[in-house]
Each structure stands twice: as C-alpha cells, then as structure tokens.
Design an enzyme around this catalytic site. Structure first.
Site, short mmCIF file in Angstrom:
data_model
loop_
_atom_site.label_atom_id
_atom_site.label_comp_id
_atom_site.label_asym_id
_atom_site.label_seq_id
_atom_site.Cartn_x
_atom_site.Cartn_y
_atom_site.Cartn_z
N HIS A 137 0.88 -1.17 0.00
CA HIS A 137 0.00 0.00 0.00
C HIS A 137 0.92 1.22 0.00
CE1 HIS A 137 -2.50 -2.81 2.49
NE2 HIS A 137 -3.55 -2.21 1.95
N ASP A 185 2.24 2.04 3.40
CA ASP A 185 3.15 1.10 4.05
C ASP A 185 4.60 1.52 3.83
OD1 ASP A 185 0.91 -0.58 4.29
OD2 ASP A 185 1.46 -1.76 2.52
C1 XLS Z 1 -7.74 -6.28 4.49
C2 XLS Z 1 -7.25 -6.53 3.15
C3 XLS Z 1 -6.05 -5.69 2.73
C4 XLS Z 1 -5.94 -5.73 1.24
C5 XLS Z 1 -5.17 -4.62 0.64
O1 XLS Z 1 -8.52 -7.03 5.03
O2 XLS Z 1 -6.97 -7.89 3.02
O3 XLS Z 1 -4.90 -6.14 3.35
O4 XLS Z 1 -5.40 -6.92 0.80
O5 XLS Z 1 -5.69 -3.39 0.93
#
Ligand code: XLS
Ligand code: NI
Ligand code: NI
Length: 438
Positions: A102, A105
């Site tokens: 993300h 991140d």
């Molecule tokens: C959250 C999601 C997130 C997505 C990406 O539950 O799994 O991690 O994979 O935003």
C-alpha cells in the site's frame, strides 16, 4: 547477500525434499520443478506483502505491537528506507519472486499531500533500485484509504466530497507508483467503503459514487497508459458492518452495473471468503467460471475467532482445491499470483518467525499444486461432473441449453416422461476420492 535483518538465514531457502529435517528449507516448493508443463515458480507466482511482514507489529484491539522489527530504526524516512532494504533481503532469502504494497506502508504520510507524495517518490526510487538489483518484481500496488481519520466514513463513498477528492488523489499517485515499479496489476480493497448504520446512509448515492470513482480510475489508467488490470478485493465486513464489495457475486453485479467488466477482475482473499460465509474454493470457482480470476490473497481465517485473522495458509484441502481451480483457469491469466496477505501471531515475535511462516505457506501451496495437478491429470473429478450433467448433452437437455425448448415443449416432454429416480450425487465417494489424493 548481506545478512542484516535475518542473520539466521544464511542464503536463499532451498528445496531439500521431504526427508530434510532442516526447518529452513522447502520440503515441497521446488521452484524449477515442472508440473503440467510449467515450473512451480511460474504456476504459483508467490508474493510477499509489505504491510503485515514489514509493518505489522502484532497490535490487536487489546494491546500494542509485540514484535521485534529491527528495521524500524532512525527518523521516519530512515526507517522507511531501512524497511525497504529489509523487505528485499526477506524476499530474496525466501525466494519470493514478487511483492505487494500500500502507498502508506512504504512511505510516511506528511502534513501536506505534496510532501507525502515526495516521500513516496523517494522510497519508490529506492524500491526500483532494489528490484533492479534482485530481479524481484511488483505483483500489485494499492492505496490505503482507510487508516487516516479522514476516511472514517469511507473514501469514495464518504458523504464528504473533499474526502472523495483526497481518495482520488491517493489512487492517482499510487497508480503512478505502481506503474513506475512495473506492477502487474492494481488492487482496490474498499477498506471503509460501506456503512455502520443505514439510518444515516444514502445507499444508492454511495454505491453510485463508488462506481463513478472506479470509472475515473479507468480513465486515468488509460491516460497514463498503465497496462495492468484492476482487481477489486471483496470483503463483506470489517472494519465496517457492511462493505459494498461483499463477495465475488456482489462485485460481479456491481462491475456489470457500472460498466467496469472490461477493466476489472477480482483479488480473492481466503479469509474474506470465509467472513462472507463462503469457502475459499467457492469464491475462486465463481471467479474462474465468470472470467474474474485476477489474483489471490493467500491466507486463512480461524473459524472459531470469526474475524480477519490473516493466518498463514496451512490447510491442504484449501490449497489443493484452489489450485485445482487455478489450473482449470489456465493459471493466473490476468497476471496475478499468490500474495501472502498473512501475518504471524502476536506471540511470534522474532523476524525468523516470518521466515518459518512463509516457508509453511509456500510448501502448503506447492503441495496443493501437486495434488491439484494429479487430480487434473487423472480427470476423475472432471468426469464425474461431466457425467452428472450429461442429460443436457442430447435430446431435450440439448434443446434447453441451445434455447430451442420453450415452456410448451417442456410441458409436453414432462407429460410423456416419468422420473423414477434422479442419479445419486455420490458425495461421500467423492470425498473419499479427494482424501486419497491428499
Ligand atoms: C484487508 C485486506 C487488505 C488488502 C489490501 O482485510 O486484506 O490487506 O489486501 O488493501
Ligand atoms: Ni487482502
Ligand atoms: Ni484481509
């Protein structure tokens, strides 16, 4: 390879086979072994995820992080750089060919959007350098439009138009970063695109806004020439009470309604499937049958806990049946892969625990792939299913499927046909057969 953050792992984890007692080896994942005409590496397309593996410290609603993360050191930007180095050391040592992130991140959010984007540019440049050095590629990028308090009521479905604009700015930039890093695809997970109570929610307007937003994203993708597909990641709830991207079926309807089918597939997460009251297998099969299989977030939930626990996939029934469908799809034809959107438990506090976790997940999927390949090669399950519907291959069945039959001809057929018995579904035999493969 310089051993900085994972000193116990001396070199890349190697395949040593099932007789090996070395916990830092693969027992089943043999990257170059050929299964049904492709190497395991090509079939499985494993990716490590940045958020859980590098940034997740183990916090839960009752307590803060517990994990030792030696890379989170120095000023915010120094820590961001160290973390990128740690990520690529980690990916290299696990021989993970892809990664996912993300925007928030990898680089810290600053007071202004301009500065935030500058931070991102600096870290993306470093990531690009690391990719070039290692040959590791980006599977997908995405936007975190759910953590910042401005997104408390949603991003593109927020009642605030200013928030909608901020969400757009973020996706625009994250898409550019993904393109810069050569990402295969781009993911939309609607973190808070849903509601807490219908009493304050204009459901129709919010869903229209989401449809509009994704269409704007398609326009921008065309404008900058980003080639990869978009993937929506369905999830029924959490953090909201109800999320609009509930499951594969509701996303499918949504994409059709808003004219988005051409540009979108789905990124199916195992734990989201179970939260929606489905199996992982169901969601993947639905995607394969509807041309929607984009990518997979490979994890597992805990049915006793019932929230998105994001555990590592260890269940061989799941990995075998999911890989059976992926093979049926002809592989990840949209360029997706298996992203470990999974985190080690709060009590697993050492960097080495991350390594064990990924070895386990990779081996579980490698075994799943081998089992699934055998199931395809034998063709026993395909034959059972084919035979079960064979009444539609000729006669009245063929007339029904070709559209020749109408209610009058069907009624006439029924009048002259007595049904003595419908053939057995043979579920128990099939379950026994499946166990024989495991
Ligand atoms: C959250 C999601 C997130 C997505 C990406 O539950 O799994 O991690 O994979 O935003
Ligand atoms: Ni996910
Ligand atoms: Ni999730």
């Amino acid at each position: 390879m310089s051993a900085t953050y994972f000193p116990d792992v001396k070199g890349p984890i190697a395949y040593e086979g099932t007789d090996s007692k070395n916990p830092l080896s693969f027992k089943h994942y043999d990257a170059n072994a050929v299964v049904m005409g492709k190497t395991m590496k090509e079939h499985l397309r494993f990716a490590g995820c940045y958020w859980h593996s590098m940034r997740g410290a183990g916090a839960d609603p009752f307590g803060p992080g517990t994990r030792i993360m030696p890379w989170e050191d120095g000023s915010e930007m120094e820590a961001a750089e160290n973390t990128m180095h740690a990520m690529f050391e980690f990916l290299s040592k696990l021989t993970l060919p892809y990664w996912c992130f993300h925007d928030r991140d990898i680089a810290p959010e600053a007071k202004t959007l301009t500065q935030t984007n500058k931070n991102l540019d600096q870290i993306v440049a470093l990531a690009k350098k690391k990719q070039d050095e290692t040959g590791i590629e980006l599977l997908w990028g995405t936007t975190n439009a759910f953590s910042n308090p401005r997104f408390m009521s949603g991003a593109s479905t927020s009642p605030s138009a200013d928030v909608f604009a901020h969400a757009a700015a973020q996706v625009k930039k994250a898409m550019e970063c993904t393109q810069e890093l050569g990402g295969s695809g781009y993911v939309f997970w609607g973190g808070r695109e849903g509601y807490e109570t219908l009493l304050n929610t204009d459901l129709k307007r919010e869903m229209d806004h989401l449809g509009l937003f994704l269409n704007l994203a398609v326009d921008y993708k065309k404008k900058i020439g980003f080639k990869g597909p978009f993937w929506i990641e369905p999830k029924p709830k959490e953090p909201t009470k109800h999320q609009y991207d509930f499951d594969a079926g509701s996303c499918h309807a949504f994409l059709q309604k808003y004219g988005l089918m051409e540009h979108f597939g789905l990124n199916i997460e195992a734990n989201h499937a179970t939260l929606a009251g489905h199996t992982f297998h169901h969601e993947i099969k639905y995607c394969v049958d509807n041309g929607l299989l984009g990518s997979i977030d490979a994890n597992a939930g805990d049915l006793l806990l019932g929230w998105d626990t994001d555990q590592f996939p260890m269940n061989l029934y799941d990995t075998a049946l999911v890989m059976y469908e992926v093979l049926r799809n002809g592989g990840f034809t949209q360029g997706g892969g298996l992203n470990f959107d999974a985190k080690v438990r709060r009590q697993s506090t050492d960097p080495i625990d991350l390594v064990y976790a990924h070895i386990g997940g990779m081996d579980a999927f490698a075994r799943g792939l081998k089992i699934a390949a055998k199931m395809h090669e034998d063709g026993a399950f395909a034959k059972v299913v084919k035979d079960r519907y064979s009444s539609f291959d000729s006669g009245i069945g063929a007339d029904i499927e070709s559209g020749k039959a109408d209610f009058e001809s069907l009624a006439a057929h029924a009048e002259k046909t007595n049904i003595e018995r419908v053939p057995s579904g043979r579920q128990e035999l099939l379950e026994n057969m499946l166990n024989d493969y495991l």
